[in-house]
Scaffold this motif. Structure first.
Motif, PDB file in Angstrom:
ATOM      1  N   PRO A   1       2.136  -2.447  11.819  1.00 13.95           N
ATOM      2  CA  PRO A   1       1.616  -3.817  11.740  1.00 13.95           C
ATOM      3  C   PRO A   1       0.377  -3.950  10.852  1.00 13.95           C
ATOM      4  CG  PRO A   1       2.129  -3.269  14.015  1.00 13.95           C
ATOM      5  CD  PRO A   1       2.291  -2.007  13.207  1.00 13.95           C
ATOM      6  N   THR A   2      -0.370  -2.865  10.653  1.00 13.05           N
ATOM      7  CA  THR A   2      -1.574  -2.893   9.821  1.00 13.05           C
ATOM      8  C   THR A   2      -1.251  -2.875   8.334  1.00 13.05           C
ATOM      9  OG1 THR A   2      -1.699  -0.488   9.818  1.00 13.05           O
ATOM     10  CG2 THR A   2      -2.918  -1.660  11.557  1.00 13.05           C
ATOM     11  N   GLY A   3       0.031  -2.663   7.980  1.00 11.14           N
ATOM     12  CA  GLY A   3       0.424  -2.551   6.578  1.00 11.14           C
ATOM     13  C   GLY A   3       0.505  -1.109   6.112  1.00 11.14           C
ATOM     14  N   THR A   4       0.053  -0.175   6.931  1.00  9.11           N
ATOM     15  CA  THR A   4       0.188   1.248   6.615  1.00  9.11           C
ATOM     16  C   THR A   4       1.657   1.627   6.720  1.00  9.11           C
ATOM     17  OG1 THR A   4      -2.023   1.712   7.471  1.00  9.11           O
ATOM     18  CG2 THR A   4      -0.509   3.577   7.304  1.00  9.11           C
TER      19      THR A   4
ATOM     20  N   GLU B   1       4.163  11.343   5.023  1.00  7.22           N
ATOM     21  CA  GLU B   1       2.866  10.849   4.571  1.00  7.22           C
ATOM     22  C   GLU B   1       2.652   9.412   5.021  1.00  7.22           C
ATOM     23  OE1 GLU B   1       2.439  10.851   0.325  1.00  7.22           O
ATOM     24  OE2 GLU B   1       4.320   9.816   0.005  1.00  7.22           O
ATOM     25  N   LEU B   2       1.379   9.108   5.272  1.00  4.77           N
ATOM     26  CA  LEU B   2       0.954   7.749   5.557  1.00  4.77           C
ATOM     27  C   LEU B   2       0.363   7.181   4.279  1.00  4.77           C
ATOM     28  CD1 LEU B   2      -0.816   8.220   9.004  1.00  4.77           C
ATOM     29  CD2 LEU B   2       1.307   6.968   8.585  1.00  4.77           C
TER      30      LEU B   2
ATOM     31  N   PHE C   1      -9.361 -11.572   6.907  1.00  4.74           N
ATOM     32  CA  PHE C   1     -10.076 -11.117   8.097  1.00  4.74           C
ATOM     33  C   PHE C   1      -9.712  -9.681   8.455  1.00  4.74           C
ATOM     34  CE2 PHE C   1     -10.278 -10.392  12.656  1.00  4.74           C
ATOM     35  CZ  PHE C   1     -11.587 -10.744  12.938  1.00  4.74           C
ATOM     36  N   LEU C   2     -10.740  -8.850   8.716  1.00  6.24           N
ATOM     37  CA  LEU C   2     -10.511  -7.493   9.218  1.00  6.24           C
ATOM     38  C   LEU C   2     -10.939  -7.358  10.675  1.00  6.24           C
ATOM     39  CD1 LEU C   2     -11.644  -5.068   6.350  1.00  6.24           C
ATOM     40  CD2 LEU C   2      -9.338  -5.489   7.185  1.00  6.24           C
TER      41      LEU C   2
END
Length: 157
Positions: A11-14, A30-31, A127-128
């Motif tokens: 969900p974070t885009g990673t 790999e991430l 926003f972070l």
């Protein structure tokens, strides 16, 4: 459950690319982080057993004998790769030229921080997070700030 070779976006885009077993990272994989960094590792049941992180600019992190921007060698990675600039022309960040910081804000490494709202946004102004008291104090004390007042050159008397 996920099994074999594949890709999974969190969900974070990673994004994870590599071996999966019983729904977990297992084997080589790999991430890939949205910021451009990557972590290559050998995974066992979702836990990395050995790995290496590489920043977006190509700098590889070393957990032992890490000498990047320490007290003895304060050069940025781009200065290590390309050499120092002539005397009088300082490089303020690893990026050259550095990012323009919005007025009244700080560059806290993963985005911009507004001390009035206590909000941190990424470099695309998304926003972070909200900063707690400890992070607020650390940013105010250590991070680069956009100038909010005019400074003039004053020659020595």
């Amino acid at each position: 459950r996920m099994e074999g070779q594949g890709c999974y976006t969190l969900p974070t885009g990673t994004e994870y690319r590599g071996a999966l077993k019983d729904g977990m990272f297992d084997g080589e994989g790999e991430l890939l982080f949205p910021s451009g960094g990557r972590y290559r590792a050998v995974w066992h049941r979702g836990v990395p057993t050995q790995g290496k992180y590489t920043f977006a600019d190509g700098l590889e992190y070393k957990d032992k004998k890490w000498h990047y921007c320490d007290g003895y060698d304060r050069r940025f990675y781009t200065e290590i790769c390309s050499g120092l600039k002539p005397a009088g022309i300082s490089q303020l960040t690893n990026l050259d030229p550095p990012r323009k910081i919005p007025e009244g804000c700080y560059d806290c490494g993963d985005g911009f921080y507004n001390p009035e709202t206590r909000v941190i946004v990424d470099y695309e102004l998304r926003f972070l997070r909200n900063a707690d008291d400890d992070e607020h104090e650390w940013i105010i004390r250590t991070c680069r700030k956009a100038w909010d007042e005019t400074t003039d050159h004053r020659p020595k008397p």
